[in-house]
Design a protein around this motif. Structure first.
Motif, PDB file in Angstrom:
ATOM      1  N   MET A 152       0.962  -1.400  -0.079  1.00 16.11           N
ATOM      2  CA  MET A 152      -0.067  -0.185  -0.306  1.00 16.11           C
ATOM      3  C   MET A 152       0.815   1.313  -0.059  1.00 16.11           C
ATOM      4  SD  MET A 152      -1.711  -0.247   3.638  1.00 16.11           S
ATOM      5  CE  MET A 152      -1.010  -0.485   5.164  1.00 16.11           C
ATOM      6  N   ARG A 153       2.227   1.225   0.506  1.00 20.15           N
ATOM      7  CA  ARG A 153       2.872   2.298   0.549  1.00 20.15           C
ATOM      8  C   ARG A 153       3.165   2.802  -1.001  1.00 20.15           C
ATOM      9  NH1 ARG A 153       4.500   3.204   5.953  1.00 20.15           N
ATOM     10  NH2 ARG A 153       3.543   1.581   7.126  1.00 20.15           N
TER      11      ARG A 153
ATOM     12  N   ARG B 119       0.910   6.385  -3.161  1.00 16.43           N
ATOM     13  CA  ARG B 119       0.699   7.447  -2.460  1.00 16.43           C
ATOM     14  C   ARG B 119       0.731   8.606  -3.357  1.00 16.43           C
ATOM     15  NH1 ARG B 119       3.847   6.916   2.286  1.00 16.43           N
ATOM     16  NH2 ARG B 119       2.741   5.170   3.589  1.00 16.43           N
TER      17      ARG B 119
ATOM     18  N   GLU C 134      -4.767   2.438  -6.478  1.00 17.63           N
ATOM     19  CA  GLU C 134      -4.899   1.306  -5.799  1.00 17.63           C
ATOM     20  C   GLU C 134      -5.928   0.035  -6.390  1.00 17.63           C
ATOM     21  OE1 GLU C 134      -4.669   2.221  -1.607  1.00 17.63           O
ATOM     22  OE2 GLU C 134      -4.486   0.070  -1.196  1.00 17.63           O
TER      23      GLU C 134
ATOM     24  N   ILE D 137       2.002  11.318   1.860  1.00 15.86           N
ATOM     25  CA  ILE D 137       1.403  10.684   2.808  1.00 15.86           C
ATOM     26  C   ILE D 137       0.050  10.143   2.496  1.00 15.86           C
ATOM     27  CG2 ILE D 137       2.684  11.453   4.774  1.00 15.86           C
ATOM     28  CD1 ILE D 137       0.245  13.418   5.304  1.00 15.86           C
ATOM     29  N   PHE D 138      -0.767  10.514   1.760  1.00 12.84           N
ATOM     30  CA  PHE D 138      -2.051  10.168   1.263  1.00 12.84           C
ATOM     31  C   PHE D 138      -2.074   8.885   0.414  1.00 12.84           C
ATOM     32  CE2 PHE D 138      -2.642  14.742   2.371  1.00 12.84           C
ATOM     33  CZ  PHE D 138      -3.062  14.697   3.797  1.00 12.84           C
ATOM     34  N   GLN D 139      -3.025   8.008   0.675  1.00 15.51           N
ATOM     35  CA  GLN D 139      -3.333   6.861  -0.258  1.00 15.51           C
ATOM     36  C   GLN D 139      -3.716   7.163  -1.415  1.00 15.51           C
ATOM     37  OE1 GLN D 139      -1.445   4.706   1.801  1.00 15.51           O
ATOM     38  NE2 GLN D 139      -2.464   3.376   0.433  1.00 15.51           N
TER      39      GLN D 139
ATOM     40  N   GLN E 258      -7.122   7.887   4.446  1.00 16.97           N
ATOM     41  CA  GLN E 258      -6.104   8.327   3.459  1.00 16.97           C
ATOM     42  C   GLN E 258      -5.046   7.938   3.592  1.00 16.97           C
ATOM     43  OE1 GLN E 258      -7.664   9.639   0.607  1.00 16.97           O
ATOM     44  NE2 GLN E 258      -9.552   9.365   1.741  1.00 16.97           N
ATOM     45  N   THR E 259      -4.611   7.118   4.833  1.00 19.83           N
ATOM     46  CA  THR E 259      -2.996   7.102   5.087  1.00 19.83           C
ATOM     47  C   THR E 259      -2.820   5.430   5.314  1.00 19.83           C
ATOM     48  OG1 THR E 259      -3.364   7.062   7.416  1.00 19.83           O
ATOM     49  CG2 THR E 259      -3.025   9.054   6.282  1.00 19.83           C
ATOM     50  N   SER E 260      -1.774   4.988   5.200  1.00 18.30           N
ATOM     51  CA  SER E 260      -1.305   3.555   5.281  1.00 18.30           C
ATOM     52  C   SER E 260      -1.425   3.232   6.955  1.00 18.30           C
ATOM     53  CB  SER E 260      -0.132   3.275   4.861  1.00 18.30           C
ATOM     54  OG  SER E 260       0.808   3.865   5.058  1.00 18.30           O
TER      55      SER E 260
ATOM     56  N   HIS F  94      -6.348   6.116  -3.665  1.00 18.85           N
ATOM     57  CA  HIS F  94      -7.024   4.971  -3.836  1.00 18.85           C
ATOM     58  C   HIS F  94      -7.547   4.562  -5.275  1.00 18.85           C
ATOM     59  CE1 HIS F  94      -8.359   4.616   0.071  1.00 18.85           C
ATOM     60  NE2 HIS F  94      -8.407   5.881   0.537  1.00 18.85           N
TER      61      HIS F  94
END
Lengths: 505, 322
Positions: free
Chosen positions: A363-364, A367, A378, A371-373, B191-193, A375
């Motif tokens: 998941m890292r 980004r 992903e 810092i934010f994913q 929103q963060t891991s 989505h």
């Protein structure tokens, strides 16, 4: 008891079972005669479990007729209680035992014999001993069952079913966690029960077992009835063709012979009580097999390489460089991925959905702004990866719990492919999955090797190891007994080493 | 719609899945509609602002507990942490004359330490969190009483009252604070891991470890989140009365637990949403408020809240989920 001997114990006529949105069974018929062992086969999701649940009353069929010993059952009110009263019992692959209670307590729980209001342990113990004598098994019934071996626990489950005077016994994937010689024992018990006039429904993925142990078979495919008949009239190839609806010309793809540099090497790896002085190496494009009986230390060894099992001594080299692996996180950073043997408790996170399970280790990588994913990225990556593996699912947000075993296993593999692992540690990757999915996993392993990845494969099935591995390390009581490759790769040589028999002495 | 879009769409399970996930929101809307329709005092701006204000700090504390429960644990120490923050803050500011800003930071730091201890005992000490935090609660409470002798410390500067009773325009400051905290936590959880890791270890610690998550760190952090958020809520509660009080948090635990569970958080971990917790806090406050307006004896609130928690847990434990 049933009147005439020829009267079927269970007769299911054009049974249809619908779950909201899915037709799990359509127009399936099934007949079980007394004294026969009836193999129920089909891929995962073919409807075997649903069918057996219709018989036990756990599922209520939508349409169809069910006769038990010639008596029609009212489908609308049929329940597990009623089926139990009629003498139908089921033994699952998963243990339904109280781990902290003794064997005797487990066998009699709910049916304790009492004397003046107190449990009559003397009689219970005597009855249990008789039961074991009938089954011709020696299991220590006076210790908590958690101390027993897997096979012994299965015996206790069987004893429990026999005790309740069952006429119909459904064995659902009973042998999938057992070793060869324990399976023999189960077959022997099935023989005993058959002679008593019991009818046995035998559900298994292992077709060899069906052929060896069953008298009749019924094949299901996608919830439809395909065929049934006498096992004596067919062979394995024909059975496979019926199950998957196509011909499997070759079960195992050709073994890759383009071998590269050494990717992973282990020297003198030792762990207290699990394994000692293990030395092995695996090169790019190679599949290394680990064979051994239960308790030989295979699972502990792959967990140790993955940093999840404590090591007292020894070195691990990745790409020729010595590395320290104290946690799975470090192992993953080195490009190692583990597909554990317990898919439901270790491989997948059952509370999460398809997407999260697929992207969990990586998941890292998705980004934005540090810092934010991300989505969207992903979702896209999880979709692409699962598409490549031909995963059968309806939504990325769907919980993984309800997927079939084969599909679940694909997700466990998908997460390491997405993480771009170089070294795959596969611990019984085909446990409890159907033959079609097995074949897909074999193809996948072959593809890994073509792409220059390295694979360590643990499997209880010698045939599987021989069909897939360049080299097989045979473990016995924590040590490496033998390394088998080339012409020595025969079942005979391996079985000797498995049992610790040195062929020269 | 192509294959990817259909598979990437949320709530493809249909309306039922959506409804299940946001049940608390619909219940809240229905409750407010009924109250507003039947009671004219309820629908005044003044009363609504009042409800929001009263719910704010307990909502912040519940958001802390949310993290403990999300990871499959439980933090029983919140009540003592509230008392600790309140009494030591007042002690630092009034008795020792430390500027309130610094005193505030100090007590938040103290709460962080409490959270760390909870986390270390649970994660490294492998003690069930229920027991670990219960022990920490008792010790903390003892220390609070030893420090204060059980007496409240009053005399906090009037300016500090803004945190608990101030207004920005016509909106109470606590409400703004609650939404800011909720927004930050929403971003962290979705929103963060790190946020994802909380859900992952709540779902299955072993599988998460084998997927490369630092389960120890994340496990400890859940308790730190719990204590730090509790300390912010406690400062707010202290500000309302302008005095430090060891008993400030004593009745809170039940409400906090009710809010977290009512907000849709699974008691076994791995499922829940921050805004569910916020809505649940408001829900509970509306019920209290309505009972006051209807002049029902306040003791009945305990009975009603008990029944609410019972209902929620009953529904949650028996619901069939996909």
């Amino acid at each position: 008891m049933c009147g005439k001997a020829v009267e079927p114990l269970v007769e299911l006529k054009s049974c249809t079972m619908e779950f909201p949105g899915v037709k799990a069974l359509s127009d399936v018929s099934f007949t079980l005669l007394p004294g026969e062992c009836h193999g129920l086969v089909g891929e995962n999701g073919a409807g075997k479990s649903t069918l057996s649940k219709c018989i036990t009353g756990e599922n209520r069929m939508t349409k169809g007729e069910l006769y038990i010993c010639g008596r029609q059952i009212r489908a609308s009110s049929y329940s597990i209680r009623e089926s139990q009263a009629l003498g139908i019992s089921i033994v699952h692959q998963e243990f339904q035992l109280m781990e902290d209670m003794t064997g005797v307590e487990n066998i009699f729980v709910g049916h304790y014999l009492t004397h003046g209001g107190f449990i009559d342990w003397k009689r219970l113990n005597k009855k249990a001993a008789e039961l074991m004598e009938f089954l011709q098994c020696e299991v220590n019934l006076s210790v908590p069952v958690k101390h027993l071996r897997t096979a012994e626990k299965q015996i206790i489950q069987l004893a429990k079913a026999v005790l309740s005077d069952s006429r119909v016994l459904i064995l659902d994937e009973l042998t999938s966690v057992l070793q060869e010689k324990d399976i023999e024992n189960i077959f022997r018990i099935i023989g005993l029960l058959k002679r008593r006039g019991m009818g046995i429904v035998y559900i298994s993925h292992r077709l060899d077992e069906i052929i060896r142990c069953c008298d009749t078979y019924t094949v299901l495919c996608d919830g439809r009835y395909v065929n049934s008949g006498s096992v004596a009239d067919i062979n394995k190839q024909q059975l496979i063709r019926m199950i998957i609806g196509r011909e499997l010309t070759q079960v195992y793809p050709p073994i890759n012979t383009e071998i590269g540099d050494t990717l992973l090497e282990v020297r003198g790896l030792t762990s207290k009580r699990a394994f000692r002085d293990i030395g092995l190496q695996v090169r790019r494009g190679e599949v290394i097999g680990l064979a051994g009986l239960l308790g030989a230390g295979k699972t502990e060894l792959v967990h140790a390489i993955f940093g999840d099992h404590k090591v007292t001594r020894g070195q691990i080299f990745v790409n020729g460089r010595e590395v320290r692996v104290n946690s799975p996180r470090q192992a993953i950073r080195l490009g190692i991925g583990l597909v554990p043997d317990e898919r439901r408790t270790l491989g997948l996170n059952m509370a999460l959905d398809v997407k999260d399970n697929t992207t969990l280790p990586s998941m890292r990588r998705f980004r934005k702004w540090g810092i934010f994913q991300n989505h969207k990225a992903e979702l896209g990556a999880a979709y692409e990866q699962n598409k490549q593996l031909g995963l059968n699912y309806h939504s990325l947000w769907q919980n993984v719990k309800k997927l079939s075993g084969g599909n679940q296993q694909k997700i466990v593999i998908a997460k390491w492919m997405l993480r771009d692992c170089d070294i795959f540690l596969l611990d019984e990757p085909t446990r409890g999955i159907d033959i079609g999915a097995k074949f897909e996993i074999y193809t996948l392993i072959n593809e890994f090797t073509k792409r220059g990845k390295a694979v360590i494969l643990v499997s209880p099935e010698l045939e599987e190891l021989m069909g897939l591995c360049n080299k097989i390390y045979v473990m016995f009581e924590g040590g490496i007994m033998d390394v088998v490759e080339g012409e020595r790769k025969t079942q005979e040589v391996m079985i000797n080493s498995l049992l610790g028999v040195n062929e020269n002495g | 719609m192509d294959d990817f879009q259909s598979k990437a769409k949320r709530f493809s399970g249909g309306r039922k899945a959506f409804f299940q996930e946001w049940m608390i929101l619909f219940l809240f809307i229905a409750l407010v509609a009924v109250c507003a329709a039947t009671n004219s005092t309820f629908r005044t701006t003044n009363n609504i602002m009042n409800i929001l204000r009263q719910a704010s700090f307990i909502a912040i504390i519940a958001m802390g507990e949310f993290f403990a429960i999300l990871t499959g644990q439980m933090d029983m120490s919140v009540t003592a942490t509230v008392g600790m923050v309140s009494i030591f803050f007042a002690g630092f500011a009034v008795k020792m004359g430390i500027p309130i800003g610094v005193a505030g930071l100090l007590v938040v730091l103290m709460a962080t330490v409490v959270g760390f201890i909870n986390g270390l005992l649970t994660v490294y000490g492998k003690i069930p969190s229920f027991i670990a935090t219960l022990v920490v609660m008792n010790i903390t409470r003892g220390l609070n009483y030893i420090y204060s002798g059980g007496l409240p410390i009053s005399g906090l500067p009037n300016g500090f009252n803004f945190m608990g009773a101030g207004y920005v325009g016509f909106v109470p400051f606590p409400v703004i604070l609650m939404f800011i905290v909720a927004l930050i936590l929403y971003v962290i959880t979705t929103q963060t891991s790190l946020g994802r890791s909380f859900y992952a270890i709540g779902g299955n610690v072993e599988a998460s470890k084998l997927s490369g998550i630092n389960v120890q760190l994340v496990g400890v952090l859940a308790f730190v989140f719990s204590s730090v958020l509790t300390s912010i809520g406690a400062l707010g509660l202290t500000s309302k009365t302008l005095s430090g009080n060891v008993t400030l948090g004593d009745d809170l635990l039940f409400d906090v637990m009710t809010i977290v569970v009512l907000g849709g958080t699974s008691l076994t971990g791995g499922r829940g949403r921050i805004f569910g917790v916020v809505i649940a806090a408001l829900f509970l406050q509306v019920i209290s408020n309505m009972m006051v307006l209807l002049e029902i004896n306040t003791y009945w609130q305990w009975v009603v809240k008990g029944l609410i928690l019972l209902t929620v847990v009953l529904v949650d434990s028996n619901a069939k989920r996909d």
